[in-house]
Design a protein around this motif. Sequence first.
Motif, PDB file in Angstrom:
ATOM      1  N   UNK A 122     160.809  67.953 113.887  1.00 22.90           N
ATOM      2  CA  UNK A 122     162.162  68.005 114.432  1.00 22.90           C
ATOM      3  C   UNK A 122     163.164  67.515 113.387  1.00 22.90           C
ATOM      4  N   UNK A 123     164.290  68.236 113.302  1.00 23.03           N
ATOM      5  CA  UNK A 123     165.360  67.894 112.386  1.00 23.03           C
ATOM      6  C   UNK A 123     166.686  67.959 113.137  1.00 23.03           C
ATOM      7  N   UNK A 142     170.860  76.795 105.604  1.00 21.22           N
ATOM      8  CA  UNK A 142     170.023  76.535 104.430  1.00 21.22           C
ATOM      9  C   UNK A 142     168.965  75.473 104.737  1.00 21.22           C
ATOM     10  N   UNK A 143     169.403  74.360 105.317  1.00 22.84           N
ATOM     11  CA  UNK A 143     168.475  73.266 105.614  1.00 22.84           C
ATOM     12  C   UNK A 143     167.449  73.699 106.657  1.00 22.84           C
ATOM     13  N   UNK A 144     167.874  74.466 107.649  1.00 21.40           N
ATOM     14  CA  UNK A 144     166.948  74.970 108.665  1.00 21.40           C
ATOM     15  C   UNK A 144     165.895  75.886 108.045  1.00 21.40           C
ATOM     16  N   UNK A 145     166.325  76.807 107.194  1.00 18.96           N
ATOM     17  CA  UNK A 145     165.383  77.731 106.551  1.00 18.96           C
ATOM     18  C   UNK A 145     164.403  76.987 105.658  1.00 18.96           C
ATOM     19  N   UNK A 146     164.900  76.058 104.875  1.00 15.78           N
ATOM     20  CA  UNK A 146     164.036  75.258 104.006  1.00 15.78           C
ATOM     21  C   UNK A 146     163.037  74.466 104.845  1.00 15.78           C
ATOM     22  N   UNK A 147     163.540  73.845 105.907  1.00 12.89           N
ATOM     23  CA  UNK A 147     162.675  73.054 106.783  1.00 12.89           C
ATOM     24  C   UNK A 147     161.580  73.883 107.417  1.00 12.89           C
ATOM     25  N   UNK A 148     161.920  75.055 107.869  1.00  4.09           N
ATOM     26  CA  UNK A 148     160.935  75.913 108.529  1.00  4.09           C
ATOM     27  C   UNK A 148     159.952  76.516 107.536  1.00  4.09           C
ATOM     28  N   UNK A 149     160.466  77.096 106.459  1.00  8.04           N
ATOM     29  CA  UNK A 149     159.620  77.825 105.511  1.00  8.04           C
ATOM     30  C   UNK A 149     158.727  76.922 104.666  1.00  8.04           C
ATOM     31  N   UNK A 154     159.927  73.174 112.864  1.00  4.55           N
ATOM     32  CA  UNK A 154     160.261  74.305 113.734  1.00  4.55           C
ATOM     33  C   UNK A 154     161.527  74.092 114.558  1.00  4.55           C
ATOM     34  N   UNK A 155     161.826  72.842 114.877  1.00  5.95           N
ATOM     35  CA  UNK A 155     162.939  72.561 115.777  1.00  5.95           C
ATOM     36  C   UNK A 155     164.080  71.912 115.006  1.00  5.95           C
ATOM     37  N   UNK A 156     165.186  72.623 114.861  1.00  3.26           N
ATOM     38  CA  UNK A 156     166.373  72.089 114.186  1.00  3.26           C
ATOM     39  C   UNK A 156     167.559  72.174 115.135  1.00  3.26           C
ATOM     40  N   UNK A 157     168.285  71.070 115.235  1.00  2.99           N
ATOM     41  CA  UNK A 157     169.426  70.971 116.145  1.00  2.99           C
ATOM     42  C   UNK A 157     170.667  70.616 115.338  1.00  2.99           C
ATOM     43  N   UNK A 158     171.759  71.330 115.604  1.00 10.23           N
ATOM     44  CA  UNK A 158     173.032  71.086 114.935  1.00 10.23           C
ATOM     45  C   UNK A 158     174.007  70.401 115.888  1.00 10.23           C
TER      46      UNK A 158
END
Length: 188
Positions: A122-123, A142-149, A154-158
Amino acid sequence: MILFIDACVRKESRTKRLAKRVLSHLTDTVETVRLIDLDFPKTDETFLRKRDACVAAGDYRDPMFDLAKQFVRADTVVVAAPHWDLSFPAALKQYFEQINVVGLTFRYEDSDVPVPMCRAKQLFYVATAGGPVRNHAFGFGYVTALGKEFYGIENAVLFCAEGLDIFGADAEAILNKTEAEIDAAFDC
């Protein structure tokens, strides 16, 4: 462990205020990385040769890998990054360049697809913007894609308070509304 990546520059940062609100809802120990306090090495050919040699040898004892090792241990990541120039402060990009290490934060196996080696699932990405963000959440994307890939997050919240500096805007009311949104997200 919660890793708080603080990309805020100002002492009275509105972004940090919102990030602290997020952190108040989390119950694990918090380790903070204040990017403003770090002197990132120049990513030149000498640096890359040294890093590549360490990676090839599987030797991650050099201090250049400390931030990556810390990131790997995190269960949750909270990023506080003001929205600057359609993205985030440059120090955050430098941070990710430091922690993106083959064999430490991710690896390759039989294909060209990175295999995550991090624990975090989780981010939370917290931002503020003086103007409207609209659909330009490039920093979060960008941060979500980097975190996932690369890291397996898998879980990113803004959480974003925008329009804070527009003439006539009630910045405090906007911040209060975003704090209420944060509280509501954790009450579910």
